[in-house]
Scaffold this motif. Sequence first.
Motif, PDB file in Angstrom:
ATOM      1  N   ALA A  10     -11.263  68.231  78.816  1.00 43.54           N
ATOM      2  CA  ALA A  10     -11.720  69.302  78.370  1.00 43.54           C
ATOM      3  C   ALA A  10     -10.482  70.144  78.452  1.00 43.54           C
ATOM      4  O   ALA A  10     -10.243  70.821  76.961  1.00 43.54           O
ATOM      5  CB  ALA A  10     -11.842  70.458  79.492  1.00 43.54           C
ATOM      6  N   ARG A  11      -9.184  70.149  78.811  1.00 46.51           N
ATOM      7  CA  ARG A  11      -8.001  70.634  78.587  1.00 46.51           C
ATOM      8  C   ARG A  11      -7.671  70.051  77.195  1.00 46.51           C
ATOM      9  O   ARG A  11      -7.303  70.189  76.613  1.00 46.51           O
ATOM     10  CB  ARG A  11      -6.909  69.909  79.865  1.00 46.51           C
ATOM     11  N   ARG A  12      -7.594  68.119  76.945  1.00 46.84           N
ATOM     12  CA  ARG A  12      -7.045  67.591  75.968  1.00 46.84           C
ATOM     13  C   ARG A  12      -7.773  68.463  74.536  1.00 46.84           C
ATOM     14  O   ARG A  12      -7.216  67.877  73.869  1.00 46.84           O
ATOM     15  CB  ARG A  12      -7.314  66.266  76.373  1.00 46.84           C
ATOM     16  N   ALA A  13      -9.125  68.018  75.591  1.00 48.28           N
ATOM     17  CA  ALA A  13      -9.830  68.504  73.611  1.00 48.28           C
ATOM     18  C   ALA A  13      -9.240  70.222  73.279  1.00 48.28           C
ATOM     19  O   ALA A  13      -9.203  70.462  71.870  1.00 48.28           O
ATOM     20  CB  ALA A  13     -11.737  68.686  74.332  1.00 48.28           C
ATOM     21  N   VAL A  14      -9.162  70.885  74.461  1.00 47.51           N
ATOM     22  CA  VAL A  14      -8.278  72.432  73.792  1.00 47.51           C
ATOM     23  C   VAL A  14      -7.047  72.265  73.184  1.00 47.51           C
ATOM     24  O   VAL A  14      -6.993  72.427  71.963  1.00 47.51           O
ATOM     25  CB  VAL A  14      -8.773  73.263  75.047  1.00 47.51           C
ATOM     26  N   ASP A  15      -6.517  71.337  73.691  1.00 56.41           N
ATOM     27  CA  ASP A  15      -4.770  71.049  73.461  1.00 56.41           C
ATOM     28  C   ASP A  15      -4.947  70.172  72.306  1.00 56.41           C
ATOM     29  O   ASP A  15      -4.042  70.693  71.706  1.00 56.41           O
ATOM     30  CB  ASP A  15      -4.281  70.584  74.619  1.00 56.41           C
ATOM     31  N   LYS A  16      -5.994  69.551  71.653  1.00 53.86           N
ATOM     32  CA  LYS A  16      -5.691  69.212  70.883  1.00 53.86           C
ATOM     33  C   LYS A  16      -6.331  69.566  69.798  1.00 53.86           C
ATOM     34  O   LYS A  16      -5.896  69.446  68.055  1.00 53.86           O
ATOM     35  CB  LYS A  16      -7.213  68.107  70.082  1.00 53.86           C
ATOM     36  N   THR A  17      -7.501  70.436  69.584  1.00 58.26           N
ATOM     37  CA  THR A  17      -7.742  71.287  68.076  1.00 58.26           C
ATOM     38  C   THR A  17      -7.086  73.048  68.196  1.00 58.26           C
ATOM     39  O   THR A  17      -6.581  73.358  66.970  1.00 58.26           O
ATOM     40  CB  THR A  17      -9.659  71.704  68.980  1.00 58.26           C
ATOM     41  N   GLY A  18      -6.304  73.193  69.158  1.00 56.40           N
ATOM     42  CA  GLY A  18      -5.588  74.627  69.610  1.00 56.40           C
ATOM     43  C   GLY A  18      -4.056  74.404  68.612  1.00 56.40           C
ATOM     44  O   GLY A  18      -3.639  73.894  68.512  1.00 56.40           O
ATOM     45  N   ALA A  19      -3.359  75.587  68.342  1.00 52.06           N
ATOM     46  CA  ALA A  19      -2.288  75.982  67.783  1.00 52.06           C
ATOM     47  C   ALA A  19      -1.065  75.964  68.685  1.00 52.06           C
ATOM     48  O   ALA A  19      -1.664  75.604  69.413  1.00 52.06           O
ATOM     49  CB  ALA A  19      -2.339  76.714  67.159  1.00 52.06           C
ATOM     50  N   ASP A  20      -0.040  75.228  68.172  1.00 56.38           N
ATOM     51  CA  ASP A  20       1.148  74.701  69.288  1.00 56.38           C
ATOM     52  C   ASP A  20       2.054  74.751  68.659  1.00 56.38           C
ATOM     53  O   ASP A  20       3.111  74.714  68.426  1.00 56.38           O
ATOM     54  CB  ASP A  20       0.256  73.744  70.040  1.00 56.38           C
ATOM     55  N   LYS A  21       2.480  76.464  68.700  1.00 54.30           N
ATOM     56  CA  LYS A  21       3.111  76.717  67.771  1.00 54.30           C
ATOM     57  C   LYS A  21       4.314  76.474  68.922  1.00 54.30           C
ATOM     58  O   LYS A  21       6.036  76.186  67.674  1.00 54.30           O
ATOM     59  CB  LYS A  21       3.716  78.351  67.626  1.00 54.30           C
ATOM     60  N   ASN A  22       4.789  76.486  69.865  1.00 56.80           N
ATOM     61  CA  ASN A  22       6.208  76.276  69.958  1.00 56.80           C
ATOM     62  C   ASN A  22       6.560  74.923  70.998  1.00 56.80           C
ATOM     63  O   ASN A  22       7.606  74.422  71.561  1.00 56.80           O
ATOM     64  CB  ASN A  22       6.216  77.143  71.709  1.00 56.80           C
ATOM     65  N   GLU A  71     -21.594  71.092  77.655  1.00 55.36           N
ATOM     66  CA  GLU A  71     -22.612  72.094  78.529  1.00 55.36           C
ATOM     67  C   GLU A  71     -21.580  73.668  78.556  1.00 55.36           C
ATOM     68  O   GLU A  71     -22.124  74.217  78.126  1.00 55.36           O
ATOM     69  CB  GLU A  71     -23.149  72.100  79.304  1.00 55.36           C
ATOM     70  N   GLY A  72     -20.336  72.892  77.706  1.00 53.55           N
ATOM     71  CA  GLY A  72     -19.408  73.899  77.192  1.00 53.55           C
ATOM     72  C   GLY A  72     -18.618  74.463  78.057  1.00 53.55           C
ATOM     73  O   GLY A  72     -18.591  74.017  79.409  1.00 53.55           O
ATOM     74  N   TYR A  73     -17.511  74.829  77.354  1.00 51.59           N
ATOM     75  CA  TYR A  73     -16.830  75.886  78.656  1.00 51.59           C
ATOM     76  C   TYR A  73     -15.660  76.836  77.594  1.00 51.59           C
ATOM     77  O   TYR A  73     -15.605  77.096  76.915  1.00 51.59           O
ATOM     78  CB  TYR A  73     -15.222  74.903  78.931  1.00 51.59           C
ATOM     79  N   LYS A  74     -15.234  77.558  78.144  1.00 51.63           N
ATOM     80  CA  LYS A  74     -14.378  78.541  78.040  1.00 51.63           C
ATOM     81  C   LYS A  74     -12.835  78.389  78.626  1.00 51.63           C
ATOM     82  O   LYS A  74     -12.696  77.946  79.324  1.00 51.63           O
ATOM     83  CB  LYS A  74     -15.131  79.683  77.470  1.00 51.63           C
TER      84      LYS A  74
END
Length: 92
Positions: free
Chosen positions: A33-45, A72-75
């Motif tokens: 789940a953490r990797r999925a969020v990191d893969k899709t989100g912006a990482d400006k720094n 089943e989802g996460y946030k």
Amino acid sequence: MPSSKSYVRDYKQEAKTAKARGEHGDRMERQRARRAVDKTGADKNNNGKADRREGKDVSHNKMLSKGGSNSEGYKIESARANRSRNGHKPKK
């Protein structure tokens, strides 16, 4: 517990025990789940974490310990809110 100088942790045994208790699967699910969020989100720094996840937890809609999964989802939620719930309070 013996003093830290004479005590050597048996990491292999700890891993074996955690896997026998079923902790390994849940840990891997949280990691996915953490990797999925990191893969899709912006990482400006450019530190490898999505900017919206920095300092926060990935909170699953149904707790992994209660049989939930990533499907089943996460946030994204503050660590305080996610960890204080302990499966008792409804999410707001």
